[in-house]
Enzyme design. Structure first.
Site, PDB file in Angstrom:
ATOM      1  N   HIS A 156       0.865  -1.181   0.000  1.00 19.47           N
ATOM      2  CA  HIS A 156       0.000   0.000   0.000  1.00 19.47           C
ATOM      3  C   HIS A 156       0.899   1.228   0.000  1.00 19.47           C
ATOM      4  CE1 HIS A 156      -3.740   2.278   0.743  1.00 19.47           C
ATOM      5  NE2 HIS A 156      -2.908   3.136   1.335  1.00 19.47           N
ATOM      6  N   CYS A 157       0.715   2.085  -0.997  1.00 19.37           N
ATOM      7  CA  CYS A 157       1.561   3.274  -1.137  1.00 19.37           C
ATOM      8  C   CYS A 157       0.761   4.521  -0.767  1.00 19.37           C
ATOM      9  CB  CYS A 157       2.082   3.389  -2.567  1.00 19.37           C
ATOM     10  SG  CYS A 157       3.106   4.859  -2.838  1.00 19.37           S
ATOM     11  N   PRO A 158       1.127   5.222   0.301  1.00 20.40           N
ATOM     12  CA  PRO A 158       0.390   6.440   0.669  1.00 20.40           C
ATOM     13  C   PRO A 158       0.552   7.562  -0.351  1.00 20.40           C
ATOM     14  CG  PRO A 158       2.355   6.190   2.029  1.00 20.40           C
ATOM     15  CD  PRO A 158       2.217   4.915   1.253  1.00 20.40           C
TER      16      PRO A 158
END
Length: 299
Positions: A156-158
């Site tokens: 998961h990439c913010p």
């Protein structure tokens, strides 16, 4: 004989009592599946906004501090066109990576009807996610931010406020590549501009005062260097992950390989589309990944 934890886990999930289909809410109707994908996470939204602001700041410094005051018209036009084209492709890739469903498994599909439709044979196993009440396909993992199970979830990439998974990995790879390219381009232009200002009068090499010009250039240089290193590393790890057909989570957990091994070229085409073309570099081209069965529920 000692039974491994993986086998014990499968034996538990083989029993109908563990699946508990009566506790699952049926998945949403087909009509509601066409809504736009967007993760409502405060941290992710803030990071996405910061990303766009940093790109706009770089464009501001490149155009108004370095290129517009330049006396070399050809130099300004070529570099201005190249930088803005790459910046546009970077933001378009970011937009697609953020708003594309990364491969979410239908929520609440662990119903009695769906389990019966799989027509399980003796010895076959299905996995249920207790958090989103879905039957997980092979190689799917649950994301605590998206609150969904994602097929071939890498991480998961913010910065894109989304998971990087089966359906949007191409756009994430393009985003890191184009950000690395504009960062490198900005660093080169900053170097040339400093040399130009040292040779000429500082008051003539920029529309701003010399102190303001120096501050703006140093900030751009720091930003470009930081993101060049970060996105280059991310781009390299993503390409390696694609070529080896092993996601970041699978590498981290050292999961046993249960899927067929393919060539690096086949793995690249599975992400970017069939066949190889200039569309691989376009964030507007949706890859035709040619999957026969996107839901491999049965193990």
């Amino acid at each position: 004989m000692m039974i491994s934890s993986v086998h014990r886990f499968r034996d538990i999930e083989r029993t109908p009592e563990y699946l508990q289909p009566e506790k699952c809410v049926p998945p949403p109707s087909r009509a509601s599946l066409g809504t736009m994908w967007f993760i409502r996470d405060g941290c992710g939204i803030a990071c996405a906004v910061v990303t766009w602001m940093l790109v706009f700041y770089a464009d501001f410094v490149v155009l108004l501090v370095m290129l517009v005051p330049s006396r070399d018209y050809v130099y300004s036009v070529i570099n201005g066109t190249l930088f803005n084209t790459l910046a546009f492709l970077a933001l378009a890739s970011h937009f697609r990576a953020m708003l594309t469903d990364p491969g979410a498994v239908p929520k609440g599909n662990a119903t009695k009807e769906f389990i019966e439709s799989l027509q399980l044979k003796p010895g076959q196993v299905v996995y249920k996610c207790p958090k989103c009440c879905s039957i997980k396909p092979d190689r799917a993992h649950h994301c605590s931010v998206c609150k969904r199970c994602i097929r071939k979830m890498d991480h998961h990439c913010p910065w894109v406020n989304n998971c990087v998974g089966e359906n949007n990995q191409k756009y994430f790879v393009l985003f890191t590549m184009y950000i690395a390219l504009i960062s490198l381009h900005a660093l080169i232009m900053v170097g040339f501009h400093f040399l130009y200002c040292f040779e000429e009068d500082w008051t003539k090499c920029s529309s701003f005062s010399p102190p303001t010009t120096v501050i703006l250039l140093i900030l751009l240089c720091f930003e470009a260097l930081l993101f060049l290193i970060f996105t280059s590393v991310m781009f390299g790890t993503q390409v390696h992950s694609i070529c080896t057909d092993e996601t970041g989570i699978e590498q981290l957990k050292k999961e046993e390989r249960r899927w067929a091994k393919k060539t690096k070229w086949m793995n690249m085409k599975a992400v970017f589309g069939h066949p190889f073309s200039i569309a691989w570099l376009s964030p507007f081209a949706t890859p035709d990944q040619g999957k026969a069965d996107p839901y491999q529920y049965v193990v």
